[in-house]
Motif scaffolding. Structure first.
Motif, PDB file in Angstrom:
ATOM      1  N   VAL A  29       0.827  -1.214   0.000  1.00 55.62           N
ATOM      2  CA  VAL A  29       0.000   0.000   0.000  1.00 55.62           C
ATOM      3  C   VAL A  29       0.856   1.257   0.000  1.00 55.62           C
ATOM      4  O   VAL A  29       0.329   2.370  -0.043  1.00 55.62           O
ATOM      5  N   ARG A  88      -8.490   6.552  -6.123  1.00 51.22           N
ATOM      6  CA  ARG A  88      -7.844   6.016  -4.925  1.00 51.22           C
ATOM      7  C   ARG A  88      -7.543   7.143  -3.944  1.00 51.22           C
ATOM      8  O   ARG A  88      -7.129   8.230  -4.331  1.00 51.22           O
ATOM      9  N   ASP A 113      -1.734   4.238   0.142  1.00 53.93           N
ATOM     10  CA  ASP A 113      -3.099   4.045  -0.332  1.00 53.93           C
ATOM     11  C   ASP A 113      -3.984   3.668   0.857  1.00 53.93           C
ATOM     12  O   ASP A 113      -3.853   2.586   1.427  1.00 53.93           O
ATOM     13  N   THR A 115      -7.407   3.820   0.699  1.00 52.15           N
ATOM     14  CA  THR A 115      -8.764   3.690   0.170  1.00 52.15           C
ATOM     15  C   THR A 115      -9.591   2.709   0.981  1.00 52.15           C
ATOM     16  O   THR A 115     -10.725   3.020   1.394  1.00 52.15           O
ATOM     17  N   GLU A 116      -9.058   1.516   1.206  1.00 53.62           N
ATOM     18  CA  GLU A 116      -9.832   0.493   1.919  1.00 53.62           C
ATOM     19  C   GLU A 116     -10.048   0.886   3.372  1.00 53.62           C
ATOM     20  O   GLU A 116     -11.132   0.661   3.932  1.00 53.62           O
ATOM     21  N   ARG A 119     -12.876   3.299   3.544  1.00 52.84           N
ATOM     22  CA  ARG A 119     -14.184   2.670   3.422  1.00 52.84           C
ATOM     23  C   ARG A 119     -14.629   2.067   4.732  1.00 52.84           C
ATOM     24  O   ARG A 119     -15.806   2.158   5.117  1.00 52.84           O
ATOM     25  N   VAL A 120     -13.702   1.421   5.435  1.00 49.30           N
ATOM     26  CA  VAL A 120     -14.030   0.857   6.754  1.00 49.30           C
ATOM     27  C   VAL A 120     -14.407   1.973   7.720  1.00 49.30           C
ATOM     28  O   VAL A 120     -15.372   1.864   8.488  1.00 49.30           O
TER      29      VAL A 120
END
Length: 224
Positions: A29, A88, A113, A115-116, A119-120
């Motif tokens: 990442v 991203r 990164d 991004t994930e 979202r969480v």
């Protein structure tokens, strides 16, 4: 001058393994980019990881141009968040490089990164309160022309008039804003801006010269 350039080259060589080390520590990442600001059109001299898709020999981003425009007054920019053109979410830090005389000549950039993780966080924070301001979309690419084009597009969108509808003061402010963002540190940028605005290269150079003269002649704290 030769000894100064040799010193800068040595600093960049010494940081090359640091680029790989940081990226390896944080995993896929993370991306680390080493920039040599002496050549804005191909400033990337080392890169590890692939968050923004940078490659060696690529151009600096809008953020790098902004740092370049500030010259030796530039400061580290830490923990800022941007969004790439692909959507991203990237958390970054840009740390300027100085030689022994304190002159800024490059930067070490770390991009993560998130991004994930974002979202969480959105899922967990949906009931926690109002959303924060969205991050600014930033153009990353190996082609400096695309970076200049993105800055020009953003600057044009910020106007409530077309270029033809701007009076002289606002036209000068327009060029001043681009200059403050480092656009004109790039070779051929004046020609690129002139073509986009539909004016001659001579007119573009004239607007830039007047914008810089206005900035220089205006006392601190005064309004031109």
């Amino acid at each position: 001058m030769g000894s100064r350039e040799a010193e800068r080259d040595a600093i960049l060589r010494a940081l090359a393994p640091v680029v790989d080390g940081i990226a390896a520590t944080f995993g896929p990442v993370c991306e680390v980019v080493l920039h040599d600001y002496r050549r804005p059109e191909r400033s990337v001299v080392a890169v590890a990881g692939s968050v923004t898709g940078r490659t060696v020999g690529g151009a600096m981003s809008e953020i790098g141009l902004r740092v370049l425009a500030r010259g030796d007054d530039a400061r580290d920019e830490l923990n800022y968040v941007t969004r790439t053109g692909a959507g991203r979410l990237v958390k970054s830090s840009t740390m300027v490089l100085r030689d022994s005389a304190g002159a800024v000549f490059g930067a070490l950039c770390v991009n993560v990164d998130v991004t994930e993780m974002d979202r969480v966080r959105d899922l967990l924070g949906a009931l926690a309160g109002p959303a924060t301001e969205p991050p600014v979309t930033t153009t990353f690419g190996d082609d400096i022309d695309s970076v200049v084009e993105a800055l020009l597009d953003a600057h044009l969108r910020s106007q409530d008039q077309t270029w033809a509808g701007l009076d002289r003061a606002r036209r000068l402010a327009f060029f001043r804003g681009l200059d403050e963002r480092g656009v004109f540190a790039v070779r051929r940028a004046v020609e690129q801006v002139a073509a986009r605005l539909g004016i001659s290269r001579a007119s573009a150079y004239n607007y830039l010269a007047q914008a810089r003269a206005t900035t220089t002649d205006t006392p601190e704290g005064a309004t031109p």
